[in-house]
Every structure is written in structure tokens, then in C-alpha cells.
Design an enzyme around this catalytic site. Sequence first.
Site, PDB file in Angstrom:
ATOM      1  N   THR A  11       0.839  -1.199   0.000  1.00  0.00           N
ATOM      2  CA  THR A  11       0.000   0.000   0.000  1.00  0.00           C
ATOM      3  C   THR A  11       0.867   1.239   0.000  1.00  0.00           C
ATOM      4  OG1 THR A  11      -1.793   1.173   1.137  1.00  0.00           O
ATOM      5  CG2 THR A  11      -0.162   0.145   2.544  1.00  0.00           C
ATOM      6  N   ASP A  72      -7.284  -4.320   0.690  1.00  0.00           N
ATOM      7  CA  ASP A  72      -8.263  -3.562  -0.079  1.00  0.00           C
ATOM      8  C   ASP A  72      -9.492  -3.429   0.802  1.00  0.00           C
ATOM      9  OD1 ASP A  72      -8.396  -2.275  -2.785  1.00  0.00           O
ATOM     10  OD2 ASP A  72     -10.373  -3.215  -2.681  1.00  0.00           O
ATOM     11  N   PHE A 153      -8.698   8.087   9.656  1.00  0.00           N
ATOM     12  CA  PHE A 153      -8.593   8.640   8.298  1.00  0.00           C
ATOM     13  C   PHE A 153      -9.879   8.318   7.542  1.00  0.00           C
ATOM     14  CE2 PHE A 153      -7.890   4.969   5.422  1.00  0.00           C
ATOM     15  CZ  PHE A 153      -7.678   3.955   6.360  1.00  0.00           C
ATOM     16  N   TYR A 155     -13.296   7.747   6.019  1.00  0.00           N
ATOM     17  CA  TYR A 155     -14.675   7.963   6.478  1.00  0.00           C
ATOM     18  C   TYR A 155     -14.821   7.860   7.995  1.00  0.00           C
ATOM     19  CZ  TYR A 155     -15.663   7.227   1.505  1.00  0.00           C
ATOM     20  OH  TYR A 155     -15.674   7.330   0.136  1.00  0.00           O
ATOM     21  N   LYS A 176     -10.253   1.768  17.873  1.00  0.00           N
ATOM     22  CA  LYS A 176     -10.453   1.402  16.465  1.00  0.00           C
ATOM     23  C   LYS A 176      -9.694   0.115  16.144  1.00  0.00           C
ATOM     24  CE  LYS A 176      -9.966   2.665  11.651  1.00  0.00           C
ATOM     25  NZ  LYS A 176      -9.398   3.505  10.598  1.00  0.00           N
TER      26      LYS A 176
HETATM   27  P1  ITT Z   1      -3.799   1.425  -1.463  1.00  0.00           P
HETATM   28  O1  ITT Z   1      -4.623   0.962  -2.644  1.00  0.00           O
HETATM   29  O2  ITT Z   1      -2.456   1.958  -1.841  1.00  0.00           O
HETATM   30  O3  ITT Z   1      -3.726   0.371  -0.400  1.00  0.00           O
HETATM   31  P2  ITT Z   1      -6.092   3.164  -0.965  1.00  0.00           P
HETATM   32  O4  ITT Z   1      -6.394   4.166   0.127  1.00  0.00           O
HETATM   33  O5  ITT Z   1      -6.341   3.598  -2.386  1.00  0.00           O
HETATM   34  O6  ITT Z   1      -4.575   2.686  -0.763  1.00  0.00           O
HETATM   35  P3  ITT Z   1      -8.237   1.220  -1.200  1.00  0.00           P
HETATM   36  O7  ITT Z   1      -8.278   1.208  -2.689  1.00  0.00           O
HETATM   37  O8  ITT Z   1      -8.351  -0.090  -0.480  1.00  0.00           O
HETATM   38  O9  ITT Z   1      -6.893   1.859  -0.655  1.00  0.00           O
HETATM   39  O10 ITT Z   1      -9.376   2.207  -0.688  1.00  0.00           O
HETATM   40  C1  ITT Z   1      -9.664   2.265   0.663  1.00  0.00           C
HETATM   41  C2  ITT Z   1     -10.586   3.440   0.937  1.00  0.00           C
HETATM   42  O11 ITT Z   1     -11.661   2.993   1.791  1.00  0.00           O
HETATM   43  C3  ITT Z   1      -9.854   4.508   1.732  1.00  0.00           C
HETATM   44  O12 ITT Z   1      -9.249   5.461   0.881  1.00  0.00           O
HETATM   45  C4  ITT Z   1     -10.985   5.100   2.572  1.00  0.00           C
HETATM   46  O13 ITT Z   1     -11.739   5.984   1.785  1.00  0.00           O
HETATM   47  C5  ITT Z   1     -11.855   3.865   2.867  1.00  0.00           C
HETATM   48  N1  ITT Z   1     -11.389   3.191   4.098  1.00  0.00           N
HETATM   49  C6  ITT Z   1     -10.802   1.949   4.181  1.00  0.00           C
HETATM   50  N2  ITT Z   1     -10.479   1.667   5.449  1.00  0.00           N
HETATM   51  C7  ITT Z   1     -10.863   2.724   6.182  1.00  0.00           C
HETATM   52  C8  ITT Z   1     -10.786   3.025   7.553  1.00  0.00           C
HETATM   53  O14 ITT Z   1     -10.207   2.198   8.413  1.00  0.00           O
HETATM   54  N3  ITT Z   1     -11.294   4.188   7.972  1.00  0.00           N
HETATM   55  C9  ITT Z   1     -11.863   5.043   7.107  1.00  0.00           C
HETATM   56  N4  ITT Z   1     -11.956   4.856   5.799  1.00  0.00           N
HETATM   57  C10 ITT Z   1     -11.463   3.696   5.327  1.00  0.00           C
END
Ligand code: ITT
Length: 199
Positions: A11, A72, A153, A155, A176
Site C-alpha cells: 500500500t 483492499d 482517516f 470515512y 479502532k
Molecule cells: P492502497 O490501494 O495503496 O492500499 P487506498 O487508500 O487507495 O490505498 P483502497 O483502494 O483499499 O486503498 O481504498 C480504501 C478506501 O476505503 C480509503 O481510501 C478510505 O476511503 C476507505 N477506508 C478503508 N479503510 C478505512 C478506515 O479504516 N477508515 C476510514 N476509511 C477507510
Amino acid sequence: MQPLPRLIIATRNSHKSAEIRAMIGDRFEVVDATAFPDFPEIEETGTTFLENARLKAEGISSRVAGWVLSDDSGLEVDALGGAPGVWSSSFGGEEGNHAKNNARLLAEMAGKADRGARFRCTMVLARDGAEVANFSGAVEGRLVEALHGAGGFGYDPLFIPEGFDRTFAELGDDIKNSLSHRSRALQQVVVFLNAQEIK
Ligand code: ITT
């Protein structure tokens, strides 16, 4: 003392790797993809968390030795038919812009009585460019009508996990990380890795 085994997190989202490090940093040396700036960005062309987690884990694992773990994840909202789901990170129109994502979510949820939602996380462990195993975790909860709290971070300022009355952003990292979608998937990863000969 033996050096800790290395776990590479596929990531570039430093919030994810910080949470993973806080949860298992005493058992593994947790490194993320920012340590490999020459690696190309991996396109997330899948339509499920598992497909995207596989693309990220296998993509990084084909370029580096050792265990690679991807994450993901996203938010599924009942009143929006499961959206934003796998498109959570670009829901507001700009990849990774959490303020825009939250603004769109608040707008779409305005006046909606059904506030049910859940975070989901799928993790893929890979080695030598191929998936070895996958794991999933989820946490149920509900959405509030305005941003609350400065922690976490994404949502987190809009999501109250079941059994609580404050958002993830208000509850802080320790709470969390004790019940999140990510921690529930990661606990299974740790059990799996502990059963392997990991070097
Ligand atoms: P990588 O693909 O590089 O891992 P990314 O942030 O783009 O980073 P994702 O495609 O998995 O990762 O998208 C995850 C999104 O879902 C993230 O940007 C948040 O908007 C939301 N999200 C996931 N986990 C979260 C959390 O613990 N708290 C709040 N929002 C979360």
C-alpha cells in the site's frame, strides 16, 4: 536477538500501514510500498475487494522477495445499495481525497433514515508473485449526519461502530484497532503467519 521477520504491505496509504504497524509491529518489521519508490503504481481494475487485493499483493510480490500483504478496503452503505464499496477511495471524484469523499457521502445520505453501513477489508498474502491465502474482516455500524473527531482517516469521522456512540475518529486508535475491519482481517493473517516457517 533474532531480527523480526519482514512483512511488506502493498500500500501507499500510510494510514493503513501505520494501523497495521501499531497492531503487529512487535512481531514483524512492517514496511510499506513507499519504501520502493521505483515500483509502478498498481491499477485497481477489479470489481471486488478480493480482486483488487490480489492485484496489489501479487503485483508487489513479483518484484520483491519475502511475504507481501495487501489491504483492499472500503465502506458499504445500505441506503446506497452497498456504494461506495470498492470505489471508496475516489467516491468524491478525486482518488484519495478524504474531504471530498466525506462531502459526497454526507450529500448522498442527507435525509435518509436508514444509516446502516459497514467497513470491509480483504487482505491477500503473497509470495513469489502468487497469492498464498486471503482473509476478510468487517465491522458493522451507522453513519452520522456531520463530521465528528480528528483521529483515524477516510470515512472515520462519519462512522460509529456498533456498540458505541462516538465515531472511529473520536474513539482513537486503540479502540479502532481493537475492533476494526482491518484488525479482524489482520488477526487471521497473524495466526496464519505464525503457523508458517517465516523467514
Ligand atoms: P492502497 O490501494 O495503496 O492500499 P487506498 O487508500 O487507495 O490505498 P483502497 O483502494 O483499499 O486503498 O481504498 C480504501 C478506501 O476505503 C480509503 O481510501 C478510505 O476511503 C476507505 N477506508 C478503508 N479503510 C478505512 C478506515 O479504516 N477508515 C476510514 N476509511 C477507510
